[in-house]
Design an enzyme around this catalytic site. Structure first.
Site: not given
Lengths: 66, 274
Positions: B114, B175, B201-202, B223-224
């Site tokens: 990635k 994040g 993301a986001g 992830n977050t």
């Protein structure tokens, strides 16, 4: 001689091989990868790769990340 | 936000498979392994998410660490998970390419990566010019590159032309949990693409994941949104369902929205005068 090991100046024996360095650090059974002076050193060449003074050695592993 | 014209997908739910680098996956949720309380929580969250592709980062080995300290790879058996090393923290072409080479060596020649080349610490937006250069170098060097990029359809197309095997536009800053800020661009990227498009993301919550899938994305990487939930294990499960619901809704083809009401019960046969 001195090398820079993961950013820290470190005293090691002259002409130390990468395999010897890894063994001294007790990392022989770890999943890691190594570069010297920004060039990858494959595991298959650890025993023949000799370190030189002021070599910048980076030993990396996988960590949690996104 | 409602978009009336959904292109008719060819797949049906029964035959639906996510194929990446020649391998079939049943899960369209890809997860990161950062920001968890400990290794046990990481493992339980991945399990609950149903993810089969899992990202890791590459960092200096702590030389003072105690022997036998668990490593993230210990909880990710290769027969069960596809490991996706990232270049998080790289702000230039050279460090991103070096990181990928180290990762390939670390994972015994596994060449899926990635790529992310970041532009600044405040936004963590990609430096797209450096990203394009790094992608080109990595593809030439035999890597299978999944690439984090902005929600820009032109850059997405260029990354595909370079030979990236998947293009991963952000939904919002890494994040941030802000959800999909620009659904029209994500849809345009999806419509133009001949490679898998994943939102990376986001995403903040399960409905964001569902929206990404309803827009026609092939998957979502997060992830977050899981790790920073009050109950990460429960959120991992919610995300799995959100992804599945969004995908099924996309395949089902949503109804055409109308401005005014349309009764669901028959008008005929009413036993009183209206």
């Amino acid at each position: 001689m001195q090398i820079i090991l993961n950013g820290a100046v470190t005293e090691v024996a002259d002409a130390l091989t990468m395999a010897e360095l890894i063994a001294q650090l007790r990392l022989a059974d770890r999943r890691l990868a190594v570069e010297v002076n920004a060039e990858l050193v494959p595991r298959s060449r650890f025993s023949e790769h000799r370190l030189a003074p002021q070599d910048q050695v980076e030993i990396i592993h996988a960590v949690g990340g996104g | 936000m409602i978009l009336a014209t959904t292109p008719m997908p060819i797949e049906t739910a029964a035959t639906d498979r996510f194929t990446l680098a020649g391998r079939d996956y049943s899960s369209r949720l890809l997860v990161g392994t950062g920001k968890y309380k400990d290794m046990a929580e990481t493992a339980r969250a991945i399990e609950a998410s149903g993810a089969e592709i899992v990202t890791v980062a590459v960092r200096r080995t702590n030389l003072g660490q105690t022997p036998g300290e668990p490593n993230i790879l210990d909880i990710l058996p290769p027969e069960r998970y596809t490991i996706l090393p990232n270049t998080a923290g790289c702000y230039d072409v050279e460090t991103a390419v070096r990181t990928c080479r180290l990762a390939r060596e670390l994972l015994d020649g596994h060449n899926l990566v990635k790529l992310e080349v970041l532009g600044d610490e405040k936004t963590l937006f990609p430096d797209v010019i450096a990203t394009l250069k790094a992608a080109e170098e990595l593809v030439k060097d035999g890597f299978q590159v999944m690439v984090y990029t902005n929600d820009d359809p032109i850059v997405a197309r260029q990354l595909e032309e370079i030979g990236c095997i998947a293009v991963m536009p952000l939904a919002a800053p890494i994040g941030s949990g802000l959800g999909i800020r620009n659904p029209l661009n994500i849809r345009t990227i999806v419509e133009n693409a001949h490679v898998p498009i994943l939102v990376d993301a986001g995403v903040g919550t399960a409905s964001d994941a569902a929206v990404a899938m309803e827009l026609g994305c092939d998957g979502v990487l997060m992830n977050t949104a899981i790790a920073a939930a009050r109950d990460p294990i429960l959120m991992a499960s919610a995300m799995r369902k959100g992804i599945e619901a969004g995908r099924e809704a996309y395949l089902a083809g949503r109804m055409v929205p109308k401005r005014f009401a349309s009764a669901s019960s028959p008008i005929e046969g009413l036993f009183f005068q209206h």
